[in-house]
Design an enzyme around this catalytic site. Structure first.
Site, PDB file in Angstrom:
ATOM      1  CB  THR A 270       6.853  90.203  14.415  1.00 13.64           C
ATOM      2  OG1 THR A 270       8.047  90.288  15.163  1.00 13.64           O
ATOM      3  CG2 THR A 270       7.015  90.934  13.109  1.00 13.64           C
TER       4      THR A 270
ATOM      5  CE  LYS B 213       8.248  79.104   6.042  1.00 10.65           C
ATOM      6  NZ  LYS B 213       9.295  80.120   5.938  1.00 10.65           N
TER       7      LYS B 213
HETATM    8  N1  HSE Z   1      12.477  82.577   9.215  1.00 13.14           N
HETATM    9  C1  HSE Z   1      11.471  82.585   8.214  1.00 13.14           C
HETATM   10  C2  HSE Z   1      12.022  83.158   6.919  1.00 13.14           C
HETATM   11  C3  HSE Z   1      10.293  83.395   8.687  1.00 13.14           C
HETATM   12  O1  HSE Z   1      13.145  83.710   6.939  1.00 13.14           O
HETATM   13  O2  HSE Z   1      11.402  83.049   5.870  1.00 13.14           O
HETATM   14  C4  HSE Z   1       9.025  83.128   7.965  1.00 13.14           C
HETATM   15  O3  HSE Z   1       8.597  81.813   8.085  1.00 13.14           O
END
Ligand code: HSE
Length: 424
Positions: A15, A208
């Site tokens: 992607t 994060k």
């Molecule tokens: N799985 C993650 C989300 C993708 O839904 O934000 C981006 O880090």
């Protein structure tokens, strides 16, 4: 004279990887005007050459199956890691850094876990290692924290940093969907993975928050030190209750710093409808920052997807090109470092929502209020729903919250249905 062309190899044409050549082509003139250099993607590492053939032909990229063809190629200046996962990505990045290639990555799991090792290696090899896309995809939050806010004292970072769960919570609160219905819908739209564990259990958001904590306060923390609670156990009834009370449920990544230290967590929370974060719907991401100078600021955008994430990746390439032309080598993305210190439970203050079941209404409501008084937890509001009682508290320490929780659990007249933090 600095080189006029930087040759890039991409690991993975999924992607995000397939978005990188698109952005480089669309913004070619702008980028060349800014840095006086051009980027050419010469090679891409893929698992299956057949499925990527068309894309490769369109952008004149040579597909390779072996990382050696990239790291041993003296022509390659920058390696962009977009394969995700930890083990292989770590090995490939280390090989690339050891071969003195600059590296760009969008891999939050890896950066949150092995940043120190990779940053040290990059420094030792006098190359750059950048990863803007690792947090909130297209939202340029890391560079904002490390550059634009470098003269500000940050004390709080609240993030909606997982698009999948934000989409699901929006479906639950706006469309009245159940958790399972919302998850199916997120999977159909391609937001959630077939195995959505990391999203729904708050692990993706916690990775994060580890990175955001390093950039906001210069503190290195591990994933284990982030208290994590996902949205799996969230009941539709609590979503409805929140709505009635003027709140909306969000999966909030919270990283706060006070003199005593930091506390970092990920959990569903009730966010007042008047808070900016309450208006971050669907799969959107946002990071709300409280700081001494600016006060409150919020950074909003798409946290995933091909072009948004590829835009952040390319912005890292541009930074690297700038560093090369200014002869700045081995500059870490984040140069702020302070000693890591954690706040104690007695030093962390929040408002809470309790949903408590009374085994019998008669007398139990008063008994419940007495229990809160005994724990010195000040009640702001109670909502009597028959044998179900909602309690909103004023700010109390985490220690007091745990104390009243234990008292409720130990008391046979009550059953704790749920407890969540409240952000006004
Ligand atoms: N799985 C993650 C989300 C993708 O839904 O934000 C981006 O880090």
């Amino acid at each position: 004279m600095p080189k006029k062309t930087l040759k890039v190899a991409v690991l993975g044409l999924g992607t995000v990887g397939s978005g990188v050549p698109v952005i480089l082509q669309e913004q070619k003139d702008k980028i060349e005007q800014i840095i006086g250099m051009e980027f050419i993607i010469t090679k891409a590492l893929v698992r299956d050459v057949k499925t990527k053939k068309e894309l490769a032909q369109k952008y004149n990229i040579k597909l390779v199956l072996d990382i050696k063809e990239i790291v041993q190629d003296p022509e390659v200046d920058v390696v962009v890691e977009l394969i995700g996962g930890i083990k292989l990505a770590r090995d490939f990045i280390k090989e690339a850094l050891n071969a003195r290639k600059h590296v760009v990555s969008a891999n939050k799991d890896l950066v949150a876990t092995y940043a120190e090792e990779l940053i040290t290696l990059a420094k030792a090899q006098s190359v750059n290692f950048y990863y803007e896309a690792a947090v909130a995809g297209g939202v340029p939050i890391l560079r904002t924290l490390s550059s634009s806010l470098n003269a500000d004292g940050i004390c709080e970072v609240l993030g909606i940093v997982n698009g999948t769960t934000n989409y699901m919570l929006t479906q639950m609160s706006q469309e009245g969907k159940t958790y399972d219905e919302a998850l199916t819908s997120a999977q159909e739209l391609g937001f959630a993975e077939a195995d959505p564990t990391n999203d729904v259990d708050g692990i993706d958001a916690a990775y994060k928050m580890v990175i955001l904590t390093a950039f906001a306060y210069g503190m290195k923390i591990s994933l284990d030190s982030v208290e994590k609670q996902g949205i799996r156990a969230l009941q539709s009834q609590d979503v409805k209750n929140a709505n009635l009370l003027g709140y909306v449920f969000k999966l909030i990544g919270c990283s706060r710093k006070q003199k005593a230290g930091v506390d970092v967590s990920v959990a569903p929370a009730l966010v007042s409808k008047s808070h900016l974060l309450a208006n971050v719907h669907h799969e959107m991401n946002a990071i709300f920052v409280k700081s001494a100078g600016i006060g409150e600021s919020m950074y909003y955008g798409l946290g995933a997807g091909s072009l948004p994430t590829a835009t952040s990746v390319v912005s890292d390439l541009v930074e690297i090109a700038k560093n090369i032309s200014q002869k700045k080598i081995g500059v870490p993305f984040n140069t702020y470092e302070t000693a890591t210190k954690f706040a104690e439970d007695t030093q962390i203050f929040d408002k809470y929502y309790f949903n408590i079941e009374l085994h019998s209404k008669k007398g139990n409501f008063d008994q419940l209020k007495d229990l809160f008084a005994k724990a010195q937890v000040k009640i702001k509001q109670t909502i009597d729903q028959g044998t179900q009682v909602l309690v909103l508290t004023y700010k109390i320490s985490k220690e007091k919250k745990n104390k009243i929780l234990k008292m409720i659990v130990d008391e046979s007249s009550f059953e704790l249905s749920s407890v969540y933090r409240v952000f006004d």
